[in-house]
Design a protein around this motif. Structure first.
Motif, PDB file in Angstrom:
ATOM      1  N   ALA A 181     -33.518  48.115  62.103  1.00 11.26           N
ATOM      2  CA  ALA A 181     -32.155  47.892  61.635  1.00 11.26           C
ATOM      3  C   ALA A 181     -31.212  48.671  62.537  1.00 11.26           C
ATOM      4  N   VAL A 182     -30.129  48.042  62.927  1.00  8.27           N
ATOM      5  CA  VAL A 182     -29.097  48.695  63.742  1.00  8.27           C
ATOM      6  C   VAL A 182     -27.880  48.915  62.849  1.00  8.27           C
ATOM      7  N   LEU A 183     -27.388  50.160  62.830  1.00  5.80           N
ATOM      8  CA  LEU A 183     -26.305  50.541  61.917  1.00  5.80           C
ATOM      9  C   LEU A 183     -25.044  50.888  62.692  1.00  5.80           C
ATOM     10  N   PRO A 184     -24.180  49.894  62.953  1.00  7.95           N
ATOM     11  CA  PRO A 184     -22.904  50.226  63.575  1.00  7.95           C
ATOM     12  C   PRO A 184     -21.976  50.887  62.562  1.00  7.95           C
ATOM     13  N   GLY A 185     -20.987  51.595  63.066  1.00 12.43           N
ATOM     14  CA  GLY A 185     -19.863  52.029  62.254  1.00 12.43           C
ATOM     15  C   GLY A 185     -18.734  51.039  62.452  1.00 12.43           C
ATOM     16  N   PRO A 186     -17.510  51.395  62.071  1.00  7.83           N
ATOM     17  CA  PRO A 186     -16.376  50.509  62.324  1.00  7.83           C
ATOM     18  C   PRO A 186     -16.278  50.176  63.809  1.00  7.83           C
ATOM     19  N   THR A 187     -16.246  48.906  64.111  1.00  7.27           N
ATOM     20  CA  THR A 187     -16.323  48.422  65.491  1.00  7.27           C
ATOM     21  C   THR A 187     -15.212  47.420  65.748  1.00  7.27           C
ATOM     22  N   ARG A 188     -14.735  47.367  66.976  1.00  9.30           N
ATOM     23  CA  ARG A 188     -13.669  46.432  67.328  1.00  9.30           C
ATOM     24  C   ARG A 188     -14.197  44.999  67.421  1.00  9.30           C
ATOM     25  N   SER A 189     -14.784  44.555  66.346  1.00 11.34           N
ATOM     26  CA  SER A 189     -15.198  43.157  66.254  1.00 11.34           C
ATOM     27  C   SER A 189     -13.986  42.317  65.879  1.00 11.34           C
ATOM     28  N   GLU A 190     -14.138  41.016  65.970  1.00 13.33           N
ATOM     29  CA  GLU A 190     -13.031  40.115  65.649  1.00 13.33           C
ATOM     30  C   GLU A 190     -12.535  40.339  64.224  1.00 13.33           C
ATOM     31  N   GLY A 191     -13.480  40.448  63.280  1.00 17.22           N
ATOM     32  CA  GLY A 191     -13.095  40.623  61.881  1.00 17.22           C
ATOM     33  C   GLY A 191     -12.357  41.918  61.621  1.00 17.22           C
ATOM     34  N   VAL A 192     -12.847  43.015  62.200  1.00 20.56           N
ATOM     35  CA  VAL A 192     -12.213  44.317  61.989  1.00 20.56           C
ATOM     36  C   VAL A 192     -10.835  44.356  62.651  1.00 20.56           C
ATOM     37  N   VAL A 193     -10.729  43.819  63.856  1.00 22.91           N
ATOM     38  CA  VAL A 193      -9.434  43.790  64.553  1.00 22.91           C
ATOM     39  C   VAL A 193      -8.415  42.992  63.740  1.00 22.91           C
ATOM     40  N   ASN A 194      -8.848  41.861  63.190  1.00 25.67           N
ATOM     41  CA  ASN A 194      -7.938  41.052  62.376  1.00 25.67           C
ATOM     42  C   ASN A 194      -7.531  41.780  61.103  1.00 25.67           C
ATOM     43  N   MET A 195      -8.494  42.463  60.470  1.00 24.95           N
ATOM     44  CA  MET A 195      -8.189  43.206  59.250  1.00 24.95           C
ATOM     45  C   MET A 195      -7.185  44.312  59.524  1.00 24.95           C
ATOM     46  N   ILE A 196      -7.376  45.050  60.614  1.00 29.96           N
ATOM     47  CA  ILE A 196      -6.463  46.143  60.945  1.00 29.96           C
ATOM     48  C   ILE A 196      -5.092  45.593  61.339  1.00 29.96           C
ATOM     49  N   ALA A 197      -5.076  44.443  61.977  1.00 33.22           N
ATOM     50  CA  ALA A 197      -3.792  43.826  62.333  1.00 33.22           C
ATOM     51  C   ALA A 197      -2.998  43.467  61.079  1.00 33.22           C
ATOM     52  N   GLN A 198      -3.698  42.952  60.072  1.00 27.49           N
ATOM     53  CA  GLN A 198      -3.033  42.622  58.808  1.00 27.49           C
ATOM     54  C   GLN A 198      -2.514  43.880  58.126  1.00 27.49           C
ATOM     55  N   MET A 199      -3.315  44.938  58.144  1.00 31.97           N
ATOM     56  CA  MET A 199      -2.897  46.201  57.543  1.00 31.97           C
ATOM     57  C   MET A 199      -1.688  46.771  58.277  1.00 31.97           C
ATOM     58  N   ALA A 200      -1.698  46.667  59.611  1.00 32.46           N
ATOM     59  CA  ALA A 200      -0.582  47.181  60.412  1.00 32.46           C
ATOM     60  C   ALA A 200       0.701  46.432  60.094  1.00 32.46           C
ATOM     61  N   GLU A 201       0.588  45.126  59.922  1.00 31.72           N
ATOM     62  CA  GLU A 201       1.770  44.323  59.594  1.00 31.72           C
ATOM     63  C   GLU A 201       2.321  44.695  58.227  1.00 31.72           C
ATOM     64  N   GLN A 202       1.419  44.914  57.271  1.00 33.45           N
ATOM     65  CA  GLN A 202       1.846  45.295  55.924  1.00 33.45           C
ATOM     66  C   GLN A 202       2.529  46.656  55.904  1.00 33.45           C
ATOM     67  N   GLU A 203       2.039  47.580  56.756  1.00 33.61           N
ATOM     68  CA  GLU A 203       2.577  48.937  56.792  1.00 33.61           C
ATOM     69  C   GLU A 203       3.757  49.076  57.752  1.00 33.61           C
ATOM     70  N   GLY A 204       3.967  48.067  58.597  1.00 31.29           N
ATOM     71  CA  GLY A 204       5.057  48.123  59.560  1.00 31.29           C
ATOM     72  C   GLY A 204       4.821  49.106  60.687  1.00 31.29           C
ATOM     73  N   VAL A 205       3.548  49.234  61.114  1.00 31.30           N
ATOM     74  CA  VAL A 205       3.210  50.133  62.218  1.00 31.30           C
ATOM     75  C   VAL A 205       2.456  49.341  63.278  1.00 31.30           C
ATOM     76  N   SER A 206       2.243  49.961  64.437  1.00 27.39           N
ATOM     77  CA  SER A 206       1.513  49.290  65.506  1.00 27.39           C
ATOM     78  C   SER A 206       0.031  49.202  65.160  1.00 27.39           C
ATOM     79  N   GLN A 207      -0.652  48.272  65.800  1.00 25.92           N
ATOM     80  CA  GLN A 207      -2.086  48.125  65.547  1.00 25.92           C
ATOM     81  C   GLN A 207      -2.840  49.372  66.007  1.00 25.92           C
ATOM     82  N   GLU A 208      -2.384  49.983  67.104  1.00 27.83           N
ATOM     83  CA  GLU A 208      -3.046  51.195  67.602  1.00 27.83           C
ATOM     84  C   GLU A 208      -2.929  52.325  66.584  1.00 27.83           C
ATOM     85  N   GLU A 209      -1.726  52.474  66.009  1.00 27.01           N
ATOM     86  CA  GLU A 209      -1.536  53.522  65.006  1.00 27.01           C
ATOM     87  C   GLU A 209      -2.364  53.242  63.763  1.00 27.01           C
TER      88      GLU A 209
END
Length: 264
Positions: A181-209
């Protein structure tokens, strides 16, 4: 150490983007003949063309199938009857309040994240055993150890595949087939990047922040203090698929940046 997988075939499920695509690319670069999978023919064809462009001489093809169903797994098996390396990567995730997760969602997560790997491993491991060599991997997660309160249903599936991996390794003891079994942590996969982008938009901050805040607030024990890249996870998977990893089996291979605060 130079990993050479020439003459070996590999199937990477859920490999049109993110971690799965990075694993497929790493295996192709090592000389393996790789089959990509995805739910739609369009995405599969696009990923195949991208990989062929990225890796000179890559032997790569694709199969479109919904692996969260018995029928989808059978479609893949019909298209690719055998493989030397099976990477059970396909999976879904998403935060949801525990009290709002209905039975259908629990079942969907179990079918996609767990049963896809069970069904495919049950088939392909038999050919590996008969040939005396094979590699099976299940993509688990640090969330299988540190069950996230916002994704209990996801964490459950990642604990399950780790258990299956350990048990199947014992079933295949002495056959030349390893299971990990391979156990990644939070990774810049498509799903995670999209989720963080949505969170950034909701919070009104940059995706990097938002990315930095996500790691600090949700995974404060991270030693690397950032998201991993898909390629960093893929490096572990390619090694575990190699002949050099012959003594590594039944193991949880952690690529989670030190989030899990345990030495075991």
């Amino acid at each position: 150490m130079q990993i050479d997988l020439s003459g070996k075939s590999a199937i990477v499920t859920g490999s049109t983007a993110g971690i799965g695509f990075a694993i497929a690319q790493g295996l192709a670069e090592a000389g393996a003949e790789v089959t990509l999978t995805g739910r739609t023919q369009e995405r599969v064809d696009s990923a195949v063309q991208t990989l062929k462009a990225d890796v000179t001489g890559a032997k790569v093809s694709g199969v479109a199938a919904d692996l969260g169903s018995t029928e989808g797994c059978q479609a893949l098996i019909a298209a690719r009857a055998d493989t030397d390396i099976l990477i059970n990567n396909v999976g879904i995730f998403g935060p949801q309040d525990f009290f709002e997760i209905d039975d259908d969602t629990w079942e969907q997560f179990f079918q996609v994240n767990v049963m896809s790997g069970v069904r495919l491993s049950r088939h392909y491991a038999q050919g590996m055993k008969a040939r005396g060599w094979g590699r099976i991997q299940f993509l688990s997660s640090e969330s299988g150890l540190n069950i996230p309160a916002e994704m209990v249903h996801y964490g459950m599936t990642k604990s399950a595949v780790q258990s299956i991996s350990r048990g199947l390794a014992k079933v295949l003891a002495g056959t030349g087939v390893t299971v990990n079994a391979v156990l990644p942590g939070p990774t810049r996969s498509e799903g995670v990047v999209n989720m963080i982008a949505q969170m950034a938009e909701q919070e009104g901050v940059s995706q990097e922040e938002m990315e930095a805040r996500f790691v600090k607030e949700n995974r404060p024990s991270s030693i690397i203090g950032r998201l991993a890249t898909p390629e960093e996870v893929a490096h572990m998977c390619v090694y575990a698929a190699s002949p050099q990893a012959s003594a590594t089996t039944g193991a949880p291979l952690r690529v989670e940046g030190g989030i899990v605060d345990s030495m075991a």
